[in-house]
Design a protein around this motif. Structure first.
Motif, PDB file in Angstrom:
ATOM      1  N   TRP A 105      -6.803   0.914  -7.065  1.00 31.05           N
ATOM      2  CA  TRP A 105      -7.096   2.043  -6.182  1.00 31.05           C
ATOM      3  C   TRP A 105      -7.101   1.653  -4.707  1.00 31.05           C
ATOM      4  O   TRP A 105      -6.810   2.458  -3.832  1.00 31.05           O
ATOM      5  CB  TRP A 105      -8.456   2.659  -6.536  1.00 31.05           C
ATOM      6  N   HIS A 106      -7.431   0.397  -4.461  1.00 28.37           N
ATOM      7  CA  HIS A 106      -7.556  -0.077  -3.083  1.00 28.37           C
ATOM      8  C   HIS A 106      -6.225  -0.083  -2.343  1.00 28.37           C
ATOM      9  O   HIS A 106      -6.203  -0.171  -1.123  1.00 28.37           O
ATOM     10  CB  HIS A 106      -8.171  -1.482  -3.068  1.00 28.37           C
ATOM     11  N   ARG A 107      -5.113   0.059  -3.039  1.00 25.62           N
ATOM     12  CA  ARG A 107      -3.793   0.063  -2.408  1.00 25.62           C
ATOM     13  C   ARG A 107      -3.395   1.439  -1.875  1.00 25.62           C
ATOM     14  O   ARG A 107      -2.307   1.592  -1.333  1.00 25.62           O
ATOM     15  CB  ARG A 107      -2.749  -0.425  -3.410  1.00 25.62           C
ATOM     16  N   VAL A 108      -4.270   2.429  -2.022  1.00 29.19           N
ATOM     17  CA  VAL A 108      -3.967   3.788  -1.582  1.00 29.19           C
ATOM     18  C   VAL A 108      -4.778   4.114  -0.328  1.00 29.19           C
ATOM     19  O   VAL A 108      -5.993   3.942  -0.295  1.00 29.19           O
ATOM     20  CB  VAL A 108      -4.256   4.810  -2.700  1.00 29.19           C
ATOM     21  N   LEU A 109      -4.071   4.594   0.694  1.00 29.22           N
ATOM     22  CA  LEU A 109      -4.665   4.865   2.000  1.00 29.22           C
ATOM     23  C   LEU A 109      -4.299   6.271   2.465  1.00 29.22           C
ATOM     24  O   LEU A 109      -3.454   6.931   1.869  1.00 29.22           O
ATOM     25  CB  LEU A 109      -4.115   3.866   3.028  1.00 29.22           C
ATOM     26  N   ARG A 110      -4.894   6.669   3.564  1.00 31.05           N
ATOM     27  CA  ARG A 110      -4.493   7.920   4.207  1.00 31.05           C
ATOM     28  C   ARG A 110      -3.084   7.749   4.763  1.00 31.05           C
ATOM     29  O   ARG A 110      -2.592   6.630   4.934  1.00 31.05           O
ATOM     30  CB  ARG A 110      -5.453   8.264   5.344  1.00 31.05           C
ATOM     31  N   VAL A 129       0.840  -1.189   0.000  1.00 30.90           N
ATOM     32  CA  VAL A 129       0.000   0.000   0.000  1.00 30.90           C
ATOM     33  C   VAL A 129       0.877   1.242   0.000  1.00 30.90           C
ATOM     34  O   VAL A 129       2.068   1.179   0.299  1.00 30.90           O
ATOM     35  CB  VAL A 129      -0.947   0.024   1.222  1.00 30.90           C
ATOM     36  N   ALA A 130       0.257   2.377  -0.323  1.00 27.92           N
ATOM     37  CA  ALA A 130       0.930   3.673  -0.287  1.00 27.92           C
ATOM     38  C   ALA A 130      -0.091   4.715   0.136  1.00 27.92           C
ATOM     39  O   ALA A 130      -1.292   4.543  -0.079  1.00 27.92           O
ATOM     40  CB  ALA A 130       1.504   4.017  -1.663  1.00 27.92           C
ATOM     41  N   GLY A 131       0.381   5.783   0.716  1.00 28.82           N
ATOM     42  CA  GLY A 131      -0.488   6.888   1.091  1.00 28.82           C
ATOM     43  C   GLY A 131      -0.700   7.816  -0.090  1.00 28.82           C
ATOM     44  O   GLY A 131       0.066   7.800  -1.059  1.00 28.82           O
ATOM     45  N   TYR A 132      -1.736   8.635  -0.004  1.00 30.69           N
ATOM     46  CA  TYR A 132      -2.007   9.598  -1.080  1.00 30.69           C
ATOM     47  C   TYR A 132      -0.801  10.503  -1.317  1.00 30.69           C
ATOM     48  O   TYR A 132      -0.454  10.804  -2.458  1.00 30.69           O
ATOM     49  CB  TYR A 132      -3.232  10.452  -0.743  1.00 30.69           C
ATOM     50  N   ARG A 136     -10.571  -6.208  -0.822  1.00 29.13           N
ATOM     51  CA  ARG A 136      -9.513  -6.295  -1.842  1.00 29.13           C
ATOM     52  C   ARG A 136      -8.119  -6.370  -1.210  1.00 29.13           C
ATOM     53  O   ARG A 136      -7.268  -7.125  -1.675  1.00 29.13           O
ATOM     54  CB  ARG A 136      -9.583  -5.096  -2.787  1.00 29.13           C
ATOM     55  N   LEU A 137      -7.895  -5.571  -0.180  1.00 28.69           N
ATOM     56  CA  LEU A 137      -6.590  -5.601   0.483  1.00 28.69           C
ATOM     57  C   LEU A 137      -6.342  -6.961   1.128  1.00 28.69           C
ATOM     58  O   LEU A 137      -5.258  -7.543   0.980  1.00 28.69           O
ATOM     59  CB  LEU A 137      -6.488  -4.485   1.521  1.00 28.69           C
ATOM     60  N   ARG A 138      -7.327  -7.479   1.816  1.00 31.52           N
ATOM     61  CA  ARG A 138      -7.179  -8.792   2.463  1.00 31.52           C
ATOM     62  C   ARG A 138      -6.944  -9.887   1.428  1.00 31.52           C
ATOM     63  O   ARG A 138      -6.181 -10.824   1.676  1.00 31.52           O
ATOM     64  CB  ARG A 138      -8.392  -9.099   3.325  1.00 31.52           C
ATOM     65  N   ALA A 139      -7.593  -9.777   0.268  1.00 30.71           N
ATOM     66  CA  ALA A 139      -7.402 -10.763  -0.796  1.00 30.71           C
ATOM     67  C   ALA A 139      -5.954 -10.758  -1.302  1.00 30.71           C
ATOM     68  O   ALA A 139      -5.483 -11.767  -1.827  1.00 30.71           O
ATOM     69  CB  ALA A 139      -8.366 -10.488  -1.955  1.00 30.71           C
ATOM     70  N   GLU A 140      -5.265  -9.641  -1.114  1.00 26.05           N
ATOM     71  CA  GLU A 140      -3.858  -9.543  -1.516  1.00 26.05           C
ATOM     72  C   GLU A 140      -2.916  -9.868  -0.358  1.00 26.05           C
ATOM     73  O   GLU A 140      -1.705  -9.727  -0.480  1.00 26.05           O
ATOM     74  CB  GLU A 140      -3.555  -8.139  -2.043  1.00 26.05           C
ATOM     75  N   GLY A 141      -3.476 -10.275   0.780  1.00 30.46           N
ATOM     76  CA  GLY A 141      -2.651 -10.644   1.915  1.00 30.46           C
ATOM     77  C   GLY A 141      -2.273  -9.491   2.828  1.00 30.46           C
ATOM     78  O   GLY A 141      -1.426  -9.637   3.709  1.00 30.46           O
ATOM     79  N   VAL A 142      -2.907  -8.335   2.641  1.00 30.07           N
ATOM     80  CA  VAL A 142      -2.633  -7.176   3.490  1.00 30.07           C
ATOM     81  C   VAL A 142      -3.471  -7.298   4.756  1.00 30.07           C
ATOM     82  O   VAL A 142      -4.666  -7.568   4.698  1.00 30.07           O
ATOM     83  CB  VAL A 142      -2.968  -5.862   2.747  1.00 30.07           C
ATOM     84  N   ARG A 143      -2.849  -7.091   5.890  1.00 26.84           N
ATOM     85  CA  ARG A 143      -3.549  -7.173   7.173  1.00 26.84           C
ATOM     86  C   ARG A 143      -4.271  -5.857   7.445  1.00 26.84           C
ATOM     87  O   ARG A 143      -3.650  -4.813   7.582  1.00 26.84           O
ATOM     88  CB  ARG A 143      -2.546  -7.472   8.284  1.00 26.84           C
ATOM     89  N   VAL A 144      -5.598  -5.936   7.510  1.00 25.52           N
ATOM     90  CA  VAL A 144      -6.436  -4.770   7.766  1.00 25.52           C
ATOM     91  C   VAL A 144      -7.158  -5.002   9.085  1.00 25.52           C
ATOM     92  O   VAL A 144      -7.856  -6.003   9.240  1.00 25.52           O
ATOM     93  CB  VAL A 144      -7.475  -4.552   6.642  1.00 25.52           C
ATOM     94  N   GLU A 145      -6.981  -4.083  10.034  1.00 28.37           N
ATOM     95  CA  GLU A 145      -7.643  -4.194  11.336  1.00 28.37           C
ATOM     96  C   GLU A 145      -8.367  -2.899  11.625  1.00 28.37           C
ATOM     97  O   GLU A 145      -7.734  -1.843  11.719  1.00 28.37           O
ATOM     98  CB  GLU A 145      -6.611  -4.469  12.438  1.00 28.37           C
ATOM     99  N   GLY A 146      -9.682  -2.985  11.732  1.00 26.47           N
ATOM    100  CA  GLY A 146     -10.471  -1.797  12.023  1.00 26.47           C
ATOM    101  C   GLY A 146     -10.334  -0.711  10.971  1.00 26.47           C
ATOM    102  O   GLY A 146     -10.351   0.472  11.295  1.00 26.47           O
ATOM    103  N   GLY A 147     -10.181  -1.114   9.711  1.00 28.41           N
ATOM    104  CA  GLY A 147     -10.066  -0.142   8.630  1.00 28.41           C
ATOM    105  C   GLY A 147      -8.706   0.514   8.522  1.00 28.41           C
ATOM    106  O   GLY A 147      -8.545   1.530   7.849  1.00 28.41           O
ATOM    107  N   ARG A 148      -7.708  -0.087   9.154  1.00 29.92           N
ATOM    108  CA  ARG A 148      -6.361   0.491   9.138  1.00 29.92           C
ATOM    109  C   ARG A 148      -5.338  -0.583   8.797  1.00 29.92           C
ATOM    110  O   ARG A 148      -5.442  -1.720   9.237  1.00 29.92           O
ATOM    111  CB  ARG A 148      -6.040   1.093  10.490  1.00 29.92           C
ATOM    112  N   VAL A 149      -4.349  -0.174   8.012  1.00 30.20           N
ATOM    113  CA  VAL A 149      -3.222  -1.027   7.686  1.00 30.20           C
ATOM    114  C   VAL A 149      -2.023  -0.458   8.429  1.00 30.20           C
ATOM    115  O   VAL A 149      -1.689   0.713   8.259  1.00 30.20           O
ATOM    116  CB  VAL A 149      -2.952  -1.041   6.161  1.00 30.20           C
TER     117      VAL A 149
END
Length: 116
Positions: free
Chosen positions: A59-64, A26-29, A84-97
């Motif tokens: 687009w799902h790889r971009v976060l705050r 992921v990357a930030g804006y 989408r992030l979880r499907a790529e193996g990214v750990r998402v907890e409470g809407g935050r990576v």
């Protein structure tokens, strides 16, 4: 008047930077804007993504900057981005990576403080 090339278009540069984010990362804006050669233009990056209609854009790889999903919690967009992030193996907890923060530039990597 000089002709402009597609690489001069800020929106195209932002979309190219988003496409360059590797699967599972992921990357930030702000990072996206910086990678597009537009430092300080995080809001422009967000606006370009909001208006994008290309379904293949990751687009799902971009976060705050703090790793949070920008959509309102529980909204359809929020849920889709989490999925989408979880499907790529990214750990998402409470809407935050949570990401490890490495050096932002070569000088910081070479001359920054050493870990104890």
């Amino acid at each position: 008047m000089a002709a402009t090339s597609p690489s001069d278009d800020p929106a195209r540069r932002i979309l190219a930077a988003v496409r360059a984010i590797p699967h599972g990362q992921v990357a930030g804006y702000g990072e996206v804007a910086r990678r597009a050669g537009l430092p300080g233009r995080a809001r422009l990056a967000a606006r370009v993504l909001a208006g994008n209609e290309d379904p293949s854009l990751p687009w799902h790889r971009v976060l705050r900057a703090d790793g949070r999903i920008a959509f309102p919690e529980g909204s359809a967009g929020w849920r889709e981005q989490c999925r989408r992030l979880r499907a790529e193996g990214v750990r998402v907890e409470g809407g935050r990576v949570r990401r490890e923060r490495g050096p932002q530039d070569l000088d910081a990597a070479v001359w920054g403080p050493e870990s104890l």
